[in-house]
Design a protein around this motif. Structure first.
Motif, PDB file in Angstrom:
ATOM      1  N   ALA A   1     -23.978   4.562  -4.144  1.00  0.00           N
ATOM      2  CA  ALA A   1     -22.982   5.248  -3.322  1.00  0.00           C
ATOM      3  C   ALA A   1     -23.211   4.923  -1.853  1.00  0.00           C
ATOM      4  O   ALA A   1     -22.979   5.732  -0.974  1.00  0.00           O
ATOM      5  CB  ALA A   1     -23.038   6.747  -3.562  1.00  0.00           C
TER       6      ALA A   1
ATOM      7  N   ASP B   1     -13.685  12.345  -9.595  1.00  0.00           N
ATOM      8  CA  ASP B   1     -14.991  12.344  -8.943  1.00  0.00           C
ATOM      9  C   ASP B   1     -15.652  13.719  -9.012  1.00  0.00           C
ATOM     10  O   ASP B   1     -15.204  14.596  -9.738  1.00  0.00           O
ATOM     11  CB  ASP B   1     -14.872  11.837  -7.503  1.00  0.00           C
ATOM     12  CG  ASP B   1     -13.912  12.669  -6.659  1.00  0.00           C
ATOM     13  OD1 ASP B   1     -13.646  13.818  -7.020  1.00  0.00           O
ATOM     14  OD2 ASP B   1     -13.444  12.153  -5.631  1.00  0.00           O
TER      15      ASP B   1
ATOM     16  N   LEU C   1     -19.630  10.742  -5.209  1.00  0.00           N
ATOM     17  CA  LEU C   1     -20.171   9.950  -6.318  1.00  0.00           C
ATOM     18  C   LEU C   1     -21.669  10.175  -6.419  1.00  0.00           C
ATOM     19  O   LEU C   1     -22.359  10.305  -5.412  1.00  0.00           O
ATOM     20  CB  LEU C   1     -19.911   8.456  -6.109  1.00  0.00           C
ATOM     21  CG  LEU C   1     -18.472   7.989  -6.133  1.00  0.00           C
ATOM     22  CD1 LEU C   1     -18.427   6.488  -5.857  1.00  0.00           C
ATOM     23  CD2 LEU C   1     -17.805   8.302  -7.433  1.00  0.00           C
ATOM     24  N   THR C   2     -22.175  10.194  -7.644  1.00  0.00           N
ATOM     25  CA  THR C   2     -23.596  10.350  -7.896  1.00  0.00           C
ATOM     26  C   THR C   2     -24.097   9.118  -8.637  1.00  0.00           C
ATOM     27  O   THR C   2     -23.614   8.828  -9.736  1.00  0.00           O
ATOM     28  CB  THR C   2     -23.863  11.599  -8.753  1.00  0.00           C
ATOM     29  OG1 THR C   2     -23.283  12.728  -8.111  1.00  0.00           O
ATOM     30  CG2 THR C   2     -25.340  11.822  -8.960  1.00  0.00           C
TER      31      THR C   2
ATOM     32  N   TYR D   1     -19.029  -0.254  -6.806  1.00  0.00           N
ATOM     33  CA  TYR D   1     -19.877   0.938  -6.948  1.00  0.00           C
ATOM     34  C   TYR D   1     -20.265   1.216  -8.400  1.00  0.00           C
ATOM     35  O   TYR D   1     -21.095   2.068  -8.654  1.00  0.00           O
ATOM     36  CB  TYR D   1     -19.174   2.188  -6.414  1.00  0.00           C
ATOM     37  CG  TYR D   1     -18.808   2.143  -4.957  1.00  0.00           C
ATOM     38  CD1 TYR D   1     -19.762   1.890  -3.984  1.00  0.00           C
ATOM     39  CD2 TYR D   1     -17.510   2.370  -4.535  1.00  0.00           C
ATOM     40  CE1 TYR D   1     -19.431   1.846  -2.651  1.00  0.00           C
ATOM     41  CE2 TYR D   1     -17.155   2.338  -3.211  1.00  0.00           C
ATOM     42  CZ  TYR D   1     -18.136   2.070  -2.270  1.00  0.00           C
ATOM     43  OH  TYR D   1     -17.798   2.035  -0.945  1.00  0.00           O
TER      44      TYR D   1
ATOM     45  N   PHE E   1     -11.834   4.192  -6.065  1.00  0.00           N
ATOM     46  CA  PHE E   1     -13.073   3.654  -5.521  1.00  0.00           C
ATOM     47  C   PHE E   1     -13.185   2.178  -5.874  1.00  0.00           C
ATOM     48  O   PHE E   1     -12.759   1.755  -6.946  1.00  0.00           O
ATOM     49  CB  PHE E   1     -14.289   4.405  -6.091  1.00  0.00           C
ATOM     50  CG  PHE E   1     -14.290   5.862  -5.747  1.00  0.00           C
ATOM     51  CD1 PHE E   1     -14.799   6.302  -4.550  1.00  0.00           C
ATOM     52  CD2 PHE E   1     -13.772   6.786  -6.633  1.00  0.00           C
ATOM     53  CE1 PHE E   1     -14.785   7.651  -4.239  1.00  0.00           C
ATOM     54  CE2 PHE E   1     -13.760   8.127  -6.336  1.00  0.00           C
ATOM     55  CZ  PHE E   1     -14.270   8.561  -5.131  1.00  0.00           C
TER      56      PHE E   1
ATOM     57  N   VAL F   1     -18.833   7.996   0.575  1.00  0.00           N
ATOM     58  CA  VAL F   1     -18.653   8.183  -0.858  1.00  0.00           C
ATOM     59  C   VAL F   1     -19.859   8.860  -1.500  1.00  0.00           C
ATOM     60  O   VAL F   1     -19.773   9.292  -2.644  1.00  0.00           O
ATOM     61  CB  VAL F   1     -18.349   6.855  -1.585  1.00  0.00           C
ATOM     62  CG1 VAL F   1     -17.056   6.262  -1.100  1.00  0.00           C
ATOM     63  CG2 VAL F   1     -19.471   5.876  -1.437  1.00  0.00           C
ATOM     64  N   ASP F   2     -20.962   8.994  -0.772  1.00  0.00           N
ATOM     65  CA  ASP F   2     -22.136   9.644  -1.354  1.00  0.00           C
ATOM     66  C   ASP F   2     -21.909  11.138  -1.577  1.00  0.00           C
ATOM     67  O   ASP F   2     -22.653  11.771  -2.314  1.00  0.00           O
ATOM     68  CB  ASP F   2     -23.369   9.420  -0.488  1.00  0.00           C
ATOM     69  CG  ASP F   2     -23.212   9.923   0.932  1.00  0.00           C
ATOM     70  OD1 ASP F   2     -22.067  10.175   1.360  1.00  0.00           O
ATOM     71  OD2 ASP F   2     -24.244  10.048   1.612  1.00  0.00           O
TER      72      ASP F   2
ATOM     73  N   CYS G   1     -21.867   4.876 -12.272  1.00  0.00           N
ATOM     74  CA  CYS G   1     -22.012   4.622 -10.836  1.00  0.00           C
ATOM     75  C   CYS G   1     -23.371   3.965 -10.588  1.00  0.00           C
ATOM     76  O   CYS G   1     -24.401   4.466 -11.027  1.00  0.00           O
ATOM     77  CB  CYS G   1     -21.896   5.931 -10.065  1.00  0.00           C
ATOM     78  SG  CYS G   1     -22.040   5.736  -8.294  1.00  0.00           S
TER      79      CYS G   1
END
Length: 66
Positions: free
Chosen positions: A20, A51, A31-32, A63, A59, A27-28, A17
């Motif tokens: 995000a 995720d 997702l990291t 990203y 996604f 999406v934060d 990733c």
């Protein structure tokens, strides 16, 4: 019904990733940035990954980087 067996198949590849920061969706929370995820399926625009919540989600490819 291939999507029912995504949890049980080995991943196609791994991706990292990059960010995000979404303009439309949150999406934060799932997702990291900097974390590596396993790709379960892929289309032209989306990666389907497991995720941070443990659920498979789709996604956009912008990203991530391979």
């Amino acid at each position: 019904m291939q999507h029912l067996q995504w949890h049980h198949r080995p991943p196609m590849k791994t991706i990292t990733c990059v960010h995000a920061n979404a303009t439309k969706y949150k999406v934060d929370r799932v997702l990291t940035p900097g974390k590596t995820y396993d790709v379960q399926n892929e289309t032209d625009e989306f990666y389907f990954i497991i995720d941070n919540t443990g659920i498979i989600g789709g996604f956009k490819k912008d990203y991530f980087r391979e």
